[in-house]
Design an enzyme around this catalytic site. Structure first.
Site, PDB file in Angstrom:
ATOM      1  N   HIS A  65      34.121  45.532  38.415  1.00 17.49           N
ATOM      2  CA  HIS A  65      34.650  45.552  39.654  1.00 17.49           C
ATOM      3  C   HIS A  65      35.864  47.329  39.173  1.00 17.49           C
ATOM      4  O   HIS A  65      35.484  47.487  38.141  1.00 17.49           O
ATOM      5  CB  HIS A  65      35.192  44.446  39.321  1.00 17.49           C
ATOM      6  N   GLU A  67      38.484  47.683  38.935  1.00 21.23           N
ATOM      7  CA  GLU A  67      39.372  47.600  37.867  1.00 21.23           C
ATOM      8  C   GLU A  67      39.553  47.536  36.766  1.00 21.23           C
ATOM      9  O   GLU A  67      40.591  48.406  35.630  1.00 21.23           O
ATOM     10  CB  GLU A  67      40.700  46.175  38.428  1.00 21.23           C
TER      11      GLU A  67
END
Length: 170
Positions: A65, A67
């Site tokens: 992801h 992040e």
């Protein structure tokens, strides 16, 4: 948002400027066949330490992801797992996995564009960053409402485009 830097001086970050970068990174991620999600980590001086987008499908990695990608990159760059004093910008509210990683990395400030509730996402139940903070008793400075409309519209357009092709939201 103002917060103390390492030397005690108050630093002001331009949230809209950095969120626009996150939006650009989101478009780049989508162009590579991934979810449109971009993130970046900025230090207390306002310098970008790491930036990237969702790479789940291009890297065949369910943990890639946006992040997580930037936390890994910033930690490697600084040679530490403690990102205190840093701000993470993300175009859409992080999932529980990413929120946990943000808290583990001790990121001082989290700036959100879109929210799961704003795009009608229901597969995470009652989850929100606030519920995660409450559940864990942990904290970070949370800034919401930064280019929310643009961030949510991008994600909704991507979902609609996939639906028009007969594909699910992945």
């Amino acid at each position: 948002m103002d917060f103390p830097s390492e030397n005690g001086q108050i630093m002001t970050l331009d949230h809209e400027r950095f969120m626009r970068i996150a939006l650009d990174l989101s478009r780049q991620a989508a162009a590579l066949g991934n979810r449109p999600l971009g993130s970046l980590i900025v230090d207390a001086k306002g310098e970008i330490l790491a930036q990237g987008g969702n790479r789940v499908y291009s890297d065949f990695d369910p943990t890639a992801h946006g992040e997580i990608v930037v936390i890994r990159d910033a930690s490697r760059k600084l040679k530490t797992v403690d990102l205190s004093g840093c701000t993470l910008y993300t175009a859409l509210e992080p999932c529980p996995m990413c929120c946990s990683a943000i808290l583990e990395a001790k990121i001082t400030q989290l700036v959100l564009g879109g929210r799961h509730a704003g795009i009608g996402r229901k597969d995470l139940g009652r989850y929100s960053v606030e519920t995660m903070l409450d559940l864990t008793g942990r904290s970070t400075i949370l800034v919401t409402g930064v280019l929310t409309k643009q961030c949510e519209e991008m994600r909704l357009a991507w979902v609609a485009e996939r639906a028009a092709k007969g594909l699910g939201p992945r």
